[in-house]
Design an enzyme around this catalytic site. Structure first.
Site, PDB file in Angstrom:
ATOM      1  N   HIS A  63     -27.081  17.147  -2.377  1.00  0.00           N
ATOM      2  CA  HIS A  63     -28.264  17.994  -2.187  1.00  0.00           C
ATOM      3  C   HIS A  63     -28.760  17.785  -0.764  1.00  0.00           C
ATOM      4  O   HIS A  63     -28.827  16.651  -0.287  1.00  0.00           O
ATOM      5  CB  HIS A  63     -29.350  17.610  -3.196  1.00  0.00           C
ATOM      6  CG  HIS A  63     -30.646  18.323  -3.002  1.00  0.00           C
ATOM      7  ND1 HIS A  63     -30.860  19.599  -3.482  1.00  0.00           N
ATOM      8  CD2 HIS A  63     -31.800  17.953  -2.386  1.00  0.00           C
ATOM      9  CE1 HIS A  63     -32.100  19.973  -3.181  1.00  0.00           C
ATOM     10  NE2 HIS A  63     -32.686  18.988  -2.506  1.00  0.00           N
ATOM     11  N   HIS A  65      -3.582  14.410  -3.027  1.00  0.00           N
ATOM     12  CA  HIS A  65      -3.814  15.358  -4.108  1.00  0.00           C
ATOM     13  C   HIS A  65      -3.335  16.759  -3.749  1.00  0.00           C
ATOM     14  O   HIS A  65      -3.164  17.594  -4.640  1.00  0.00           O
ATOM     15  CB  HIS A  65      -5.299  15.389  -4.476  1.00  0.00           C
ATOM     16  CG  HIS A  65      -5.762  14.177  -5.219  1.00  0.00           C
ATOM     17  ND1 HIS A  65      -6.972  14.127  -5.885  1.00  0.00           N
ATOM     18  CD2 HIS A  65      -5.181  12.956  -5.415  1.00  0.00           C
ATOM     19  CE1 HIS A  65      -7.119  12.940  -6.443  1.00  0.00           C
ATOM     20  NE2 HIS A  65      -6.050  12.210  -6.173  1.00  0.00           N
ATOM     21  N   HIS A  76     -28.052  13.696  -5.640  1.00  0.00           N
ATOM     22  CA  HIS A  76     -29.286  13.906  -6.385  1.00  0.00           C
ATOM     23  C   HIS A  76     -29.295  13.179  -7.720  1.00  0.00           C
ATOM     24  O   HIS A  76     -30.126  13.460  -8.583  1.00  0.00           O
ATOM     25  CB  HIS A  76     -29.605  15.387  -6.574  1.00  0.00           C
ATOM     26  CG  HIS A  76     -31.083  15.670  -6.488  1.00  0.00           C
ATOM     27  ND1 HIS A  76     -31.963  15.332  -7.483  1.00  0.00           N
ATOM     28  CD2 HIS A  76     -31.829  16.228  -5.512  1.00  0.00           C
ATOM     29  CE1 HIS A  76     -33.187  15.694  -7.142  1.00  0.00           C
ATOM     30  NE2 HIS A  76     -33.136  16.232  -5.936  1.00  0.00           N
ATOM     31  N   MET A 107      -9.819   2.637   0.236  1.00  0.00           N
ATOM     32  CA  MET A 107      -8.612   3.371   0.604  1.00  0.00           C
ATOM     33  C   MET A 107      -8.615   4.778   0.032  1.00  0.00           C
ATOM     34  O   MET A 107      -7.913   5.109  -0.925  1.00  0.00           O
ATOM     35  CB  MET A 107      -7.367   2.601   0.173  1.00  0.00           C
ATOM     36  CG  MET A 107      -7.228   1.263   0.880  1.00  0.00           C
ATOM     37  SD  MET A 107      -5.561   0.598   0.820  1.00  0.00           S
ATOM     38  CE  MET A 107      -4.723   1.610   2.038  1.00  0.00           C
ATOM     39  N   HIS A 164      -7.839  -0.699  -5.134  1.00  0.00           N
ATOM     40  CA  HIS A 164      -7.592  -0.212  -3.777  1.00  0.00           C
ATOM     41  C   HIS A 164      -8.503   0.967  -3.437  1.00  0.00           C
ATOM     42  O   HIS A 164      -9.023   1.055  -2.320  1.00  0.00           O
ATOM     43  CB  HIS A 164      -6.120   0.175  -3.619  1.00  0.00           C
ATOM     44  CG  HIS A 164      -5.204  -0.994  -3.442  1.00  0.00           C
ATOM     45  ND1 HIS A 164      -4.335  -1.112  -2.380  1.00  0.00           N
ATOM     46  CD2 HIS A 164      -5.014  -2.107  -4.199  1.00  0.00           C
ATOM     47  CE1 HIS A 164      -3.658  -2.243  -2.481  1.00  0.00           C
ATOM     48  NE2 HIS A 164      -4.048  -2.857  -3.595  1.00  0.00           N
ATOM     49  N   HIS A 178       0.844  -1.188   0.000  1.00  0.00           N
ATOM     50  CA  HIS A 178       0.000   0.000   0.000  1.00  0.00           C
ATOM     51  C   HIS A 178       0.882   1.242   0.000  1.00  0.00           C
ATOM     52  O   HIS A 178       2.072   1.195   0.324  1.00  0.00           O
ATOM     53  CB  HIS A 178      -0.913   0.027   1.231  1.00  0.00           C
ATOM     54  CG  HIS A 178      -1.859  -1.124   1.318  1.00  0.00           C
ATOM     55  ND1 HIS A 178      -2.995  -1.216   0.554  1.00  0.00           N
ATOM     56  CD2 HIS A 178      -1.832  -2.249   2.094  1.00  0.00           C
ATOM     57  CE1 HIS A 178      -3.639  -2.336   0.847  1.00  0.00           C
ATOM     58  NE2 HIS A 178      -2.951  -2.983   1.770  1.00  0.00           N
ATOM     59  N   ASP A 233      -1.359   8.625  -1.980  1.00  0.00           N
ATOM     60  CA  ASP A 233      -1.238   9.752  -2.911  1.00  0.00           C
ATOM     61  C   ASP A 233      -2.105  10.880  -2.367  1.00  0.00           C
ATOM     62  O   ASP A 233      -3.330  10.765  -2.325  1.00  0.00           O
ATOM     63  CB  ASP A 233      -1.703   9.311  -4.300  1.00  0.00           C
ATOM     64  CG  ASP A 233      -1.939  10.471  -5.273  1.00  0.00           C
ATOM     65  OD1 ASP A 233      -1.582  11.623  -4.945  1.00  0.00           O
ATOM     66  OD2 ASP A 233      -2.501  10.224  -6.357  1.00  0.00           O
ATOM     67  N   HIS A 290      -5.625   8.979  -1.468  1.00  0.00           N
ATOM     68  CA  HIS A 290      -6.010   7.591  -1.718  1.00  0.00           C
ATOM     69  C   HIS A 290      -4.778   6.722  -1.910  1.00  0.00           C
ATOM     70  O   HIS A 290      -3.671   7.221  -2.150  1.00  0.00           O
ATOM     71  CB  HIS A 290      -6.928   7.481  -2.941  1.00  0.00           C
ATOM     72  CG  HIS A 290      -6.339   7.954  -4.230  1.00  0.00           C
ATOM     73  ND1 HIS A 290      -5.519   7.172  -5.012  1.00  0.00           N
ATOM     74  CD2 HIS A 290      -6.450   9.149  -4.879  1.00  0.00           C
ATOM     75  CE1 HIS A 290      -5.157   7.848  -6.094  1.00  0.00           C
ATOM     76  NE2 HIS A 290      -5.702   9.060  -6.036  1.00  0.00           N
ATOM     77  N   CYS A 291      -4.970   5.430  -1.814  1.00  0.00           N
ATOM     78  CA  CYS A 291      -3.905   4.474  -2.085  1.00  0.00           C
ATOM     79  C   CYS A 291      -3.701   4.374  -3.599  1.00  0.00           C
ATOM     80  O   CYS A 291      -4.659   4.475  -4.368  1.00  0.00           O
ATOM     81  CB  CYS A 291      -4.272   3.118  -1.499  1.00  0.00           C
ATOM     82  SG  CYS A 291      -2.926   1.915  -1.469  1.00  0.00           S
ATOM     83  N   GLU A 295     -28.562  24.847  -4.429  1.00  0.00           N
ATOM     84  CA  GLU A 295     -29.521  23.772  -4.161  1.00  0.00           C
ATOM     85  C   GLU A 295     -28.868  22.407  -4.305  1.00  0.00           C
ATOM     86  O   GLU A 295     -29.089  21.496  -3.508  1.00  0.00           O
ATOM     87  CB  GLU A 295     -30.733  23.883  -5.082  1.00  0.00           C
ATOM     88  CG  GLU A 295     -30.392  23.892  -6.559  1.00  0.00           C
ATOM     89  CD  GLU A 295     -31.626  23.948  -7.446  1.00  0.00           C
ATOM     90  OE1 GLU A 295     -32.612  23.275  -7.117  1.00  0.00           O
ATOM     91  OE2 GLU A 295     -31.584  24.665  -8.460  1.00  0.00           O
ATOM     92  N   THR A 296     -28.068  22.254  -5.346  1.00  0.00           N
ATOM     93  CA  THR A 296     -27.323  21.028  -5.608  1.00  0.00           C
ATOM     94  C   THR A 296     -25.970  21.449  -6.150  1.00  0.00           C
ATOM     95  O   THR A 296     -25.886  22.392  -6.935  1.00  0.00           O
ATOM     96  CB  THR A 296     -28.049  20.148  -6.643  1.00  0.00           C
ATOM     97  OG1 THR A 296     -29.356  19.828  -6.157  1.00  0.00           O
ATOM     98  CG2 THR A 296     -27.302  18.852  -6.913  1.00  0.00           C
TER      99      THR A 296
END
Length: 330
Positions: free
Chosen positions: A245, A90, A296, A140, A135, A85, A88, A125-126, A269-270
């Site tokens: 939403h 971002h 939604h 993960m 993964h 494992h 990463d 994330h992995c 709203e969304t």
């Protein structure tokens, strides 16, 4: 020479205690995450999935620092696991977000330090070579929030603050079915691999869930708040797009891609979360009751499980809404 502080992580939907405005100069913030491979229950029918997790939860814990701080993560892969494992981020710059420096086989640990040089909410994330999608959709993934040193601001520069913060990790699960049409149950990760990848390649999830399972954030597990409280929701999706939403409420201020250097959108709203990112939405609850927070894409919410609830206490405001005539004969 920077000051150092160690933070104990907590399981979602909670977020570890933190200051919204930085106190003093940048520091090194130390975190420790242990990888756990385990079987998890995905729904009320008892469907199981072979999961890979950071700290035993899906999503992994949310990390919070301020812009200019340094994140120092110890990533542990216990000898009881079976897979290599890594992680990463971002938010990080270089070495595949840290994945190139953190690959650990069972029985190893690695320490990564990187500078939080931009504010916002970010996915981590992995990402082991050749197995990244498996993964990620097996659990993960998680979120990192890098707050501006002077706290959140609206488009005019006025300060924004929250009374509570919750983190929601949306996941798409790909649980294979046996020949009899029932979901398969596998004794180990390796035995689930080929069948799971075959389902993944259809791009058709068996479940779309918040925080690892259908109903993980509903009923007795609902988010809680009170009328007048401002709640920040960090919503991450490491793989697919999402459309959050809040039924009966709104996003007062929403950073749809999670980047606090950009002005928030108002009265949403969304909102749209591109796959591989994390949004932040701030809302002040004005009415008591049970709210539904969902994707939604209503098929995913109501048929596959991408829904949560918020239980809000307080006094009803008739000026905002009232029943003029109860349902009765026409």
């Amino acid at each position: 020479g920077l000051p150092r502080v160690a933070v104990d992580l907590v399981a979602p939907p909670l977020v570890h205690p933190h200051s919204q405005v930085a106190a003093g100069a940048p520091k090194v913030v130390q975190f420790r995450m242990s990888i756990e491979e385990k079987k998890m229950v995905a729904d009320d029918d008892g469907t199981t999935a072979q999961a890979m997790t950071f700290n035993g939860s899906v999503p992994g814990p949310t990390l919070v620092v301020h812009e200019g701080d340094y994140i120092e993560l110890t990533l542990v892969n216990p000898a009881t696991n079976s897979m290599p494992h890594n992680v990463d981020f971002h938010a990080a710059t270089g070495a595949l977000g840290g994945a190139g420096l953190t690959q650990v086989v069972p029985g190893q640990e690695a320490v990564l330090r990187f500078k939080a040089d931009r504010s916002g909410t970010f996915v981590y994330h992995c990402a082991p070579a050749g197995m990244v999608p498996w993964h990620v959709v097996s659990g993960m993934n998680g979120a990192l929030m890098v707050l501006p040193r002077d706290g959140l601001r609206d488009a005019a520069g006025a300060a924004l603050a929250y009374d509570r913060v919750y983190t929601i990790g949306e996941s798409d699960l790909y649980v294979p079915k046996a020949a009899d049409g029932n979901y398969s149950d596998y004794p180990a990760l390796a035995s689930a691999y080929a069948d799971t990848v075959a389902v993944m390649r259809t791009l058709t999830p068996s479940h779309a869930v918040f925080n690892g399972a259908v109903g993980a954030l509903t009923g007795a597990n609902a988010l809680t708040a009170a009328v007048g409280e401002s709640v920040l929701i960090i919503h991450s999706q490491a793989n697919r797009d999402s459309r959050p939403h809040l039924i009966g409420g709104h996003g007062d201020w929403v950073w749809t891609t999670g980047k606090f250097a950009n002005p928030p959108q108002l009265n949403m709203e969304t909102w749209f979360i591109p796959g591989g990112s994390a949004a932040a939405a701030l809302y002040t609850f004005k009415q008591p009751g049970t709210y539904a927070y969902l994707s939604h894409n209503l098929i995913e919410a109501m048929e596959l499980g991408a829904a949560a609830q918020a239980s809000v206490e307080g006094q009803w405001d008739d000026d905002l809404m009232t029943s003029v005539a109860a349902p009765g004969p026409a």
